[in-house]
Enzyme design. Structure first.
Site, PDB file in Angstrom:
ATOM      1  N   GLU A   1      14.144  85.159-110.209  1.00 26.38           N
ATOM      2  CA  GLU A   1      14.886  83.983-109.386  1.00 26.38           C
ATOM      3  C   GLU A   1      14.777  82.723-109.629  1.00 26.38           C
ATOM      4  OE1 GLU A   1      14.240  85.781-105.475  1.00 26.38           O
ATOM      5  OE2 GLU A   1      14.761  87.850-106.196  1.00 26.38           O
TER       6      GLU A   1
ATOM      7  N   TYR B   1       9.825  86.900 -99.093  1.00 25.49           N
ATOM      8  CA  TYR B   1       9.370  88.364 -99.412  1.00 25.49           C
ATOM      9  C   TYR B   1       8.117  88.580 -98.707  1.00 25.49           C
ATOM     10  CZ  TYR B   1      12.107  88.491-103.607  1.00 25.49           C
ATOM     11  OH  TYR B   1      13.327  88.498-104.404  1.00 25.49           O
TER      12      TYR B   1
END
Length: 385
Positions: free
Chosen positions: A140, A98
């Site tokens: 996640e 990310y």
């Protein structure tokens, strides 16, 4: 929650950023792959990059997330986040990635909006990005922790490769090692990784099309120009070993005793067939209505399985064929003349125009949008819109 400082900035700049987000995400991917070409090997689909679907899906999801934060302070768009998180987990996305995405995405934003962007605007959109990223990372992590193993890819041996209608094949697999197996839920999918002739690995998601649980069976249609389906159809034979992921996907059969409608078109019958199989295996007492649309009877990939499973539980089965045959309705599916059971939950899969049409007709018929569940193959440009 979006901060009080950032909310008016996002509200004021959302129309501009939204109008440019398509160009921004296209530039983002160019920057990302220039810096990290390895991400195209076994992670990102180069077919979806060429078609632009991945760019549109990313652009739309960012805009949809920001819009939700503005219009619904204090909440997060759970449906958007859950769908994205399941897809990310099926690809093995890691928390540290990310930060890589942020670096190149905001470089693209800065370049595209260089004439108007200010430190205040950049700060506000940075907040949006990390609110979305942090929420996805949390989901996640939970998805990974729920698996029976901590491996992204495990080897499974192909035990059968069977014709399934025109241009479709069903692959049945068994574990090729002793890695603990996660039980799949009806309607979920797995990622399948193959190596292409040029040496690059590519990944596609395929819905489990028969029994769920600890077995693995998926059905794939040969797509014109499709790299992974071509490799599977032409290069894989019984005895070969494939690398597959744990099962993911949030569009699964919900608990309850209310009526169920399974509506599909083409190869979109794979997740609905899995749900129907689970209902038949359980000997359900629920009212089940099975609706399917095809070009011709020969094209229906799972006709025998779905017909037999429907008969086991006395489910009503209605079929539409573009090339009419006895017992089928001619043309494209429509719910206008179908008697839909009250309080039904609708599970929907097929080409995007088909799903939009059927969803609209279902809503018009009185089925609440919250009871309509759909699965999109590939990047979800519908959710983003």
């Amino acid at each position: 929650m979006l901060s009080k400082k950032s909310r008016p900035v996002i509200e004021a700049t959302l129309p501009l950023v939204g109008s440019r987000i398509g160009e921004i995400t296209a530039d983002f991917y160019k920057r990302l792959f220039a810096a990290h070409p390895e991400l195209l090997d076994g992670l990102f689909s180069r077919s979806n990059q060429r078609s632009g679907e991945q760019q549109r899906a990313l652009a739309g999801s960012i805009a949809a997330f920001a819009t939700h934060l503005v219009n619904n302070p204090g909440t997060l768009p759970e449906a958007v986040l859950s769908r994205i998180a399941h897809k990310h987990a099926s690809l093995g996305i890691k928390e540290e990635q990310y930060g890589v995405v942020y670096e190149h995405l905001f470089a693209a934003i800065g370049a595209d909006l260089a004439d108007v962007i200010t430190p205040e605007i950049a700060e506000a959109w940075t907040e949006v990005y990390w609110l979305m990223a942090d929420a996805l990372i949390k989901i996640e992590k939970g998805l990974y922790a729920a698996q029976a193993n901590d491996r992204m890819w495990t080897p499974w041996r192909v035990t059968a490769k069977s014709p399934a209608g025109a241009d479709a094949l069903t692959f049945t697999l068994e574990p090729a090692d002793d890695t603990p197996v996660t039980a799949a839920r009806p309607g979920q999918y797995i990622s399948v990784k193959v190596q292409l002739p040029d040496g690059l690995h590519q990944v596609r998601q395929y819905s489990l099309s028969a029994d769920a649980g600890t077995s693995r069976t998926f059905t794939t249609k040969l797509n014109d120009g499709g790299e992974v389906s071509t490799a599977l159809h032409n290069g894989v034979k019984p005895g070969d070993v494939l690398e597959i992921s744990n099962p993911y996907g949030e569009i699964t059969l919900r608990d309850g005793d209310g009526p169920v409608i399974l509506a599909s078109a083409g190869i979109g019958c794979t997740p609905t067939a899995s749900i129907l199989r689970s209902l038949a295996a359980a000997g359900t007492n629920r009212d089940v209505l099975v609706l399917h649309a095809e070009r011709s009877m020969d094209s229906w990939a799972l006709s025998g399985q779905m017909t037999a499973d429907a008969a086991k539980i006395d489910a009503e089965l209605q079929l539409w064929l573009e090339q009419p045959q006895h017992g089928a309705k001619p043309g494209l599916m429509s719910l206008r003349d179908v008697e839909l059971p009250a309080d039904a939950s609708l599970y929907l899969c097929g080409p995007l125009p088909f799903m939009k049409k059927i969803r609209d007709e279902a809503v018009d018929a009185g089925i609440p949008a919250t009871r309509i569940h759909y699965e999109v193959f590939g990047p979800d440009v519908w959710l983003a819109n």
